[in-house]
Design an enzyme around this catalytic site. Sequence first.
Site, PDB file in Angstrom:
ATOM      1  N   HIS A 125       0.377  -1.178  -0.237  1.00  0.00           N
ATOM      2  CA  HIS A 125       0.385   0.107  -0.078  1.00  0.00           C
ATOM      3  C   HIS A 125       0.852   1.433   0.202  1.00  0.00           C
ATOM      4  CE1 HIS A 125       0.181   0.909   4.271  1.00  0.00           C
ATOM      5  NE2 HIS A 125       0.304  -0.493   4.505  1.00  0.00           N
ATOM      6  N   ASP A 174       6.667   0.766   6.464  1.00  0.00           N
ATOM      7  CA  ASP A 174       5.778   0.304   6.201  1.00  0.00           C
ATOM      8  C   ASP A 174       4.598   1.887   5.372  1.00  0.00           C
ATOM      9  OD1 ASP A 174       2.140  -0.123   7.275  1.00  0.00           O
ATOM     10  OD2 ASP A 174       2.551   0.009   9.059  1.00  0.00           O
ATOM     11  N   GLU A 212      -4.881   2.741   2.998  1.00  0.00           N
ATOM     12  CA  GLU A 212      -4.319   1.437   3.892  1.00  0.00           C
ATOM     13  C   GLU A 212      -4.889   2.278   5.400  1.00  0.00           C
ATOM     14  OE1 GLU A 212      -3.213  -2.460   6.475  1.00  0.00           O
ATOM     15  OE2 GLU A 212      -2.265   0.087   6.404  1.00  0.00           O
ATOM     16  N   GLU A 213      -3.955   2.929   5.430  1.00  0.00           N
ATOM     17  CA  GLU A 213      -3.743   2.625   7.098  1.00  0.00           C
ATOM     18  C   GLU A 213      -5.703   3.634   7.849  1.00  0.00           C
ATOM     19  OE1 GLU A 213      -1.552   1.905   8.781  1.00  0.00           O
ATOM     20  OE2 GLU A 213       0.400   1.650   7.676  1.00  0.00           O
ATOM     21  N   ASP A 273       2.804  -6.628   3.466  1.00  0.00           N
ATOM     22  CA  ASP A 273       3.227  -5.913   4.483  1.00  0.00           C
ATOM     23  C   ASP A 273       4.082  -6.004   5.571  1.00  0.00           C
ATOM     24  OD1 ASP A 273       1.947  -3.720   5.753  1.00  0.00           O
ATOM     25  OD2 ASP A 273      -0.091  -3.348   4.952  1.00  0.00           O
ATOM     26  N   HIS A 279       5.055   2.071  12.439  1.00  0.00           N
ATOM     27  CA  HIS A 279       4.063   3.270  13.223  1.00  0.00           C
ATOM     28  C   HIS A 279       4.906   4.865  13.867  1.00  0.00           C
ATOM     29  CE1 HIS A 279      -0.327   1.734  11.523  1.00  0.00           C
ATOM     30  NE2 HIS A 279       0.619   1.887  10.592  1.00  0.00           N
TER      31      HIS A 279
END
Length: 358
Positions: free
Chosen positions: A65, A179, A211-212, A234, A322
């Site tokens: 993504h 990510d 996606e997030e 991912d 993250h």
Amino acid sequence: MDEMTLRMKTLTEVDGVPGHEGAVHNKMQQYLTPLSEELLKDRLGSLVGKKTGQEQGPKVLLAGHLDEIGFMVTQITPKGFLRFIQLGGWWPHNVLSQRVTVKTRKGDLLGIIGSKAPHVLEPAEREKVMKLKDMYIDIGAKDEADAKAMGVRPGDWIVPVSEFTTMREGELWVGKALDNRAGCALAVEVLKRLQDEEHPNIVYAGATVQEEVGCRGAGPVAKLVEPDIAFALDVGIAYDTPGSESQHMTCNVGDGPLVLLFDATMIPHTGLRDLVMDTAEEMGINVQVDALAGGGTDADKFHTNGIGCPSLVVGFATRYIHSHNSIMAKADFDQAATLLTAVIKKLNWDKVNELIGR
């Protein structure tokens, strides 16, 4: 810097939060175009390159993504500070005093996520995690009018500042947006490795948007491709850091690619999972596994598309996801590409029908 590392550096240093993935889309298009006979795009910004091994073969989707976690400006205070909301999941401990880029119509602005000096904190405040809603971004504006003159307005998006680098003589990759630019890069790498290989299917490799914030781009991509088999590419969680000893899983950076056995949105297709793990065993590739009670990936929307699509999440154990700086192993990426290339070469109609019990 080798080609794989340079591609990762390039992709991670491009900015693109959910809903604003255009620059990443353009970079992926540059990578996919020479490897594809056709590019397919939806109306939200996702894209995949098509590579035919055998006409009328099974459709195999490989997708990372494009988006990374970030923020959005919601308010300019009278004194010129910016209030914001999160785009994707953040833990406030990872945010205070970090540098960010505020993307405005007049250009990029440097911002600092502000906090009180420890000298003025009340004892009770020191024991709490500060909420994101109580934080602000300092762009050096004199007041609200000055911030507006600098180009800021509500709705502008904000991205972490973090330059890509390596550790341990290039063995580890470090940066923001691993990510999931790592998944994007993996889709490109597999398509590249298939260029001179015979395979019995039609491969669609690329990346989704948003996606997030709930895997919003995965559904349109699934409808665009109508895959028979899908792989969400991912990152996963590494449990090899201090404080993770109580975790029942043992995923380590550098110990091989990762397969997700379960998450809150999908139980992977057993036959496809076994095919990947059996192929890895044949090739001497160690595969790590994880199971998460929370979270999800684009495989959520892939596996429920149409009449159902056998799907699996393949990725890499990654530290500090993250946050402004994550760490993953180049070797895990390389082995994931080797494994997926080998699996794709097995996925003819006989194998697909065997997987789905026909």
